[in-house]
Design an enzyme around this catalytic site. Structure first.
Site, PDB file in Angstrom:
ATOM      1  N   ARG A   1     142.941  45.784 105.882  1.00 13.45           N
ATOM      2  CA  ARG A   1     143.902  45.901 106.990  1.00 13.45           C
ATOM      3  C   ARG A   1     143.204  45.615 108.312  1.00 13.45           C
ATOM      4  NH1 ARG A   1     145.966  51.198 108.124  1.00 13.45           N
ATOM      5  NH2 ARG A   1     146.834  49.940 109.786  1.00 13.45           N
TER       6      ARG A   1
ATOM      7  N   ASN B  95     144.426  45.805 116.834  1.00 21.49           N
ATOM      8  CA  ASN B  95     145.349  46.677 117.566  1.00 21.49           C
ATOM      9  C   ASN B  95     145.940  46.016 118.813  1.00 21.49           C
ATOM     10  OD1 ASN B  95     144.998  48.543 115.613  1.00 21.49           O
ATOM     11  ND2 ASN B  95     143.708  49.934 116.826  1.00 21.49           N
TER      12      ASN B  95
ATOM     13  N   ASP C 168     138.899  55.726 116.129  1.00 18.40           N
ATOM     14  CA  ASP C 168     138.709  54.645 115.153  1.00 18.40           C
ATOM     15  C   ASP C 168     137.229  54.335 114.913  1.00 18.40           C
ATOM     16  OD1 ASP C 168     141.436  54.569 115.084  1.00 18.40           O
ATOM     17  OD2 ASP C 168     141.666  52.654 116.116  1.00 18.40           O
TER      18      ASP C 168
ATOM     19  N   CYS D 229     150.569  59.488 107.230  1.00 13.60           N
ATOM     20  CA  CYS D 229     149.607  58.681 106.484  1.00 13.60           C
ATOM     21  C   CYS D 229     148.329  59.486 106.305  1.00 13.60           C
ATOM     22  CB  CYS D 229     149.369  57.328 107.150  1.00 13.60           C
ATOM     23  SG  CYS D 229     148.282  57.369 108.539  1.00 13.60           S
TER      24      CYS D 229
ATOM     25  N   ARG E 241     151.522  61.757 112.300  1.00 15.43           N
ATOM     26  CA  ARG E 241     151.842  60.629 113.173  1.00 15.43           C
ATOM     27  C   ARG E 241     153.335  60.496 113.519  1.00 15.43           C
ATOM     28  NH1 ARG E 241     147.955  55.635 111.567  1.00 15.43           N
ATOM     29  NH2 ARG E 241     148.306  55.157 113.754  1.00 15.43           N
TER      30      ARG E 241
HETATM   31  C1  LIG Z   1     148.061  49.709 115.634  1.00 16.95           C
HETATM   32  C2  LIG Z   1     147.306  50.569 116.568  1.00 16.95           C
HETATM   33  O1  LIG Z   1     147.154  50.258 117.736  1.00 16.95           O
HETATM   34  N1  LIG Z   1     146.783  51.689 116.065  1.00 16.95           N
HETATM   35  C3  LIG Z   1     145.995  52.559 116.895  1.00 16.95           C
HETATM   36  C4  LIG Z   1     146.922  53.438 117.708  1.00 16.95           C
HETATM   37  O2  LIG Z   1     147.756  54.150 116.784  1.00 16.95           O
HETATM   38  P1  LIG Z   1     149.067  54.914 117.327  1.00 16.95           P
HETATM   39  O3  LIG Z   1     149.707  54.104 118.372  1.00 16.95           O
HETATM   40  O4  LIG Z   1     149.850  55.297 116.126  1.00 16.95           O
HETATM   41  O5  LIG Z   1     148.388  56.190 117.936  1.00 16.95           O
HETATM   42  P2  LIG Z   1     148.929  57.127 119.097  1.00 16.95           P
HETATM   43  O6  LIG Z   1     148.110  56.932 120.321  1.00 16.95           O
HETATM   44  O7  LIG Z   1     150.405  56.962 119.210  1.00 16.95           O
HETATM   45  O8  LIG Z   1     148.641  58.557 118.484  1.00 16.95           O
HETATM   46  C5  LIG Z   1     147.768  59.493 119.087  1.00 16.95           C
HETATM   47  C6  LIG Z   1     148.208  60.900 118.714  1.00 16.95           C
HETATM   48  O9  LIG Z   1     149.493  61.143 119.260  1.00 16.95           O
HETATM   49  C7  LIG Z   1     150.397  61.613 118.268  1.00 16.95           C
HETATM   50  N2  LIG Z   1     151.736  61.097 118.595  1.00 16.95           N
HETATM   51  C8  LIG Z   1     151.927  59.768 118.815  1.00 16.95           C
HETATM   52  C9  LIG Z   1     153.175  59.268 119.136  1.00 16.95           C
HETATM   53  C10 LIG Z   1     154.255  60.152 119.230  1.00 16.95           C
HETATM   54  O10 LIG Z   1     155.403  59.774 119.504  1.00 16.95           O
HETATM   55  N3  LIG Z   1     154.028  61.481 119.020  1.00 16.95           N
HETATM   56  C11 LIG Z   1     152.799  61.976 118.694  1.00 16.95           C
HETATM   57  O11 LIG Z   1     152.643  63.184 118.508  1.00 16.95           O
HETATM   58  C12 LIG Z   1     149.839  61.029 116.971  1.00 16.95           C
HETATM   59  O12 LIG Z   1     150.291  61.737 115.848  1.00 16.95           O
HETATM   60  C13 LIG Z   1     148.348  61.141 117.198  1.00 16.95           C
HETATM   61  O13 LIG Z   1     147.917  62.436 116.894  1.00 16.95           O
HETATM   62  O14 LIG Z   1     146.141  54.347 118.489  1.00 16.95           O
HETATM   63  C14 LIG Z   1     145.350  55.252 117.702  1.00 16.95           C
HETATM   64  C15 LIG Z   1     144.655  56.204 118.664  1.00 16.95           C
HETATM   65  O15 LIG Z   1     143.731  55.553 119.437  1.00 16.95           O
HETATM   66  C16 LIG Z   1     144.367  54.448 116.851  1.00 16.95           C
HETATM   67  O16 LIG Z   1     143.684  55.330 115.997  1.00 16.95           O
HETATM   68  C17 LIG Z   1     145.068  53.396 116.022  1.00 16.95           C
HETATM   69  O17 LIG Z   1     144.125  52.528 115.449  1.00 16.95           O
HETATM   70  C1  LIG Z   2     144.217  54.026 112.341  1.00 19.90           C
HETATM   71  C2  LIG Z   2     144.113  52.716 112.536  1.00 19.90           C
HETATM   72  O1  LIG Z   2     145.116  51.829 112.503  1.00 19.90           O
HETATM   73  P1  LIG Z   2     146.690  52.053 112.298  1.00 19.90           P
HETATM   74  O2  LIG Z   2     147.215  52.734 113.504  1.00 19.90           O
HETATM   75  O3  LIG Z   2     147.193  50.653 112.213  1.00 19.90           O
HETATM   76  O4  LIG Z   2     146.866  52.860 111.047  1.00 19.90           O
HETATM   77  C3  LIG Z   2     142.795  52.074 112.822  1.00 19.90           C
HETATM   78  O5  LIG Z   2     142.798  50.893 113.209  1.00 19.90           O
HETATM   79  O6  LIG Z   2     141.746  52.718 112.645  1.00 19.90           O
END
Ligand SMILES: CC(=O)N[C@H]1[C@@H](OP(=O)(O)OP(=O)(O)OC[C@H]2O[C@@H](n3ccc(=O)[nH]c3=O)[C@H](O)[C@@H]2O)O[C@H](CO)[C@@H](O)[C@@H]1O
Ligand SMILES: C=C(OP(=O)(O)O)C(=O)O
Length: 436
Positions: free
Chosen positions: A398, A23, A306, A117, A122
């Site tokens: 992954r 990440n 995670d 997903c 998301r």
């Molecule tokens: C590649 C990477 O770094 N992946 C990590 C990243 O995912 P990722 O960056 O996708 O996760 P986010 O922190 O953005 O998401 C957290 C929550 O916010 C919501 N959300 C997010 C963005 C947005 O514009 N609107 C919204 O509603 C998402 O649906 C989720 O419920 O952080 C997650 C939370 O720690 C981890 O599980 C993932 O492993």
């Molecule tokens: C949810 C994860 O990753 P990603 O945001 O890349 O799907 C993860 O690393 O557990």
């Protein structure tokens, strides 16, 4: 189809080395697109399928990318393309992280809509809200997000409704080349955000406050390639800590950074696990019996979502009633059904699961529903009676390098069977090509 086959009952012992963080490396590789001058070298890069995917995305965008010996060399100085198609975004949602860099550098980014997903819907509204506040016009249609700005992005004050990791990273990268100052509030505070900020700084960006709620970025005119070493993967470290704990083992997790793991360590200590900080990592010493605890996932420094599935496996073997509440993703309990196939005493109640432990886990054929679920099912298999077969390993790949090999080196009875059918097909295709 690949399968991991594990026979439970062995105590894990020895040393395991943690890779660079998935990440952290994905946004860092995306950020390399910001360098219109000079090459970047990224070190300690894990050989994960996600890394191959982000490298392919960059190549598609016309950057030159080489990946060898855990190092990625990137030259993004040529003219870039603005579009990231669905075939990449579908494979890996983090492809959306090229949007900020492309918009900042080219004034245009067209990225396929990532969609939901297995763990939740998301959305990326917070990323788009950030770009719009900086002057971009964002349109969503025909399965694409199209963002454009006349001239340069403008610095802005942006408050995130939730501390999204991806939105904080994407907007931080965009702001690095914007005109003026950007102030981001209610930012995600994960160590991977700090790693990205450090990389941006070494590229010539001015970023202050990463790791806190408020990040301030002074835009600059140009960014340069830089040499950067990725931080160790706290989730991989946590996964091996959990594996050691479920087997009653004693394992030195080399490369684990204690301060990145404090919420996990605190919960496992409550369960009776002992931790010793050593020179380059953490030693885990498991008790004979584990105690039940309640856990709620939260943004960093709270308990990481995670690690939820892996710790669920551990709580299945703990004495008493535990509750896990998932607050980050709305649908991250797909592994519960798979644990049930292993005779787990577990039920879902809304956003929580209730575990009555210890379960008498039995080996079964189960499917990884996401990457952490895959690791969790293998961990459960380490403590189950008999043989567990885990399929859908494309998810595991992954996020974990040679997961079964590392566990085998610690003494687990585990093997991976590779896709014989696919190999046969490839061999036939190769022979057929030779004939022509
Ligand atoms: C590649 C990477 O770094 N992946 C990590 C990243 O995912 P990722 O960056 O996708 O996760 P986010 O922190 O953005 O998401 C957290 C929550 O916010 C919501 N959300 C997010 C963005 C947005 O514009 N609107 C919204 O509603 C998402 O649906 C989720 O419920 O952080 C997650 C939370 O720690 C981890 O599980 C993932 O492993
Ligand atoms: C949810 C994860 O990753 P990603 O945001 O890349 O799907 C993860 O690393 O557990």
């Amino acid at each position: 189809m690949d399968k991991i086959i594990v026979r439970g009952g062995k105590r894990l012992n020895g040393t395991v080395k943690v890779e660079g963080a998935k990440n952290a490396v994905l946004p860092v590789i995306a950020a390399s697109l910001l360098a219109s001058d000079g090459k970047s070298i990224i070190r300690d890069v894990p050989s994960l399928s996600d890394v191959y995917t982000i490298n392919e995305v960059l190549r598609y965008l016309n950057a030159e990318v080489e990946f060898q010996n855990n190092m990625v060399h990137i030259d993004a100085t040529r003219e870039l393309t603005a579009e990231a198609p669905f075939e990449y975004v579908r494979k890996m949602r983090a492809s959306v992280l090229v949007m900020g860099p492309l918009l900042a550098r080219l004034g245009r980014a067209r990225v396929a809509l990532p969609g939901g997903c297995a763990i939740g819907t998301r959305p990326i509204d917070q990323h788009l809200k950030g770009f719009e506040a900086m002057g971009a016009v964002v349109k969503v249609g025909n399965g694409f997000i199209d963002a454009r700005v006349d001239g340069k992005l403008k610095g802005a004050k942006i408050y995130f409704d939730i501390p999204s990791v991806g939105a904080t990273e994407n907007v931080m990268m965009a702001a690095a080349l914007a005109e003026g100052t950007t102030i981001l509030e209610n930012c995600a505070k994960e160590p991977e955000i700090v790693d990205l900020a450090n990389y941006l700084t070494s590229m010539g960006a001015i970023v202050k406050g990463a790791g806190t709620e408020t990040i301030r970025i002074e835009g600059v005119d140009r960014l340069y390639g830089a040499d950067h070493t990725i931080i160790p993967d706290r989730i991989e470290a946590g996964t091996f800590i959990t594996a050691a704990a479920i087997t009653g083992g004693n394992v030195y997790v080399k490369g684990a950074v204690p301060e990145h793991l404090s919420s996990l360590v605190a919960k496992l200590e409550e369960m009776g696990v002992e931790f010793i900080e050593e020179a380059e990592g953490v030693r885990v010493i498991a008790p004979d019996k584990l105690k039940a605890v309640d856990i709620k996932t939260m943004p960093y420094p709270g308990f990481p979502t995670d690690m939820q599935a892996q710790v669920m496996a551990l709580l299945l073997k703990s004495e008493g009633t535990s509750m896990i509440t998932e607050t980050v993703f709305e649908n991250r309990f797909m592994h519960v059904e798979e644990f049930r196939r292993m005779n787990a005493n577990i039920k879902i109640e809304g956003r929580s699961v209730i575990i009555n432990g210890p379960s008498d886990l039995q080996g079964a054929e189960v499917a990884a529903t996401d990457l952490r679920a895959g690791a969790a099912l293998i961990i459960a298999g380490l403590a189950a009676d008999g043989i567990t077969r885990v399929t859908e390993l494309q998810h595991l790949d992954r996020g974990y390098v040679n997961f079964h090999g590392k566990l085998a080196a610690l003494g687990a009875d585990i093997e991976r069977i590779y896709d014989v059918e696919k190999e046969e097909e490839a061999m036939v295709a190769k022979l057929a090509a030779n004939v022509k």
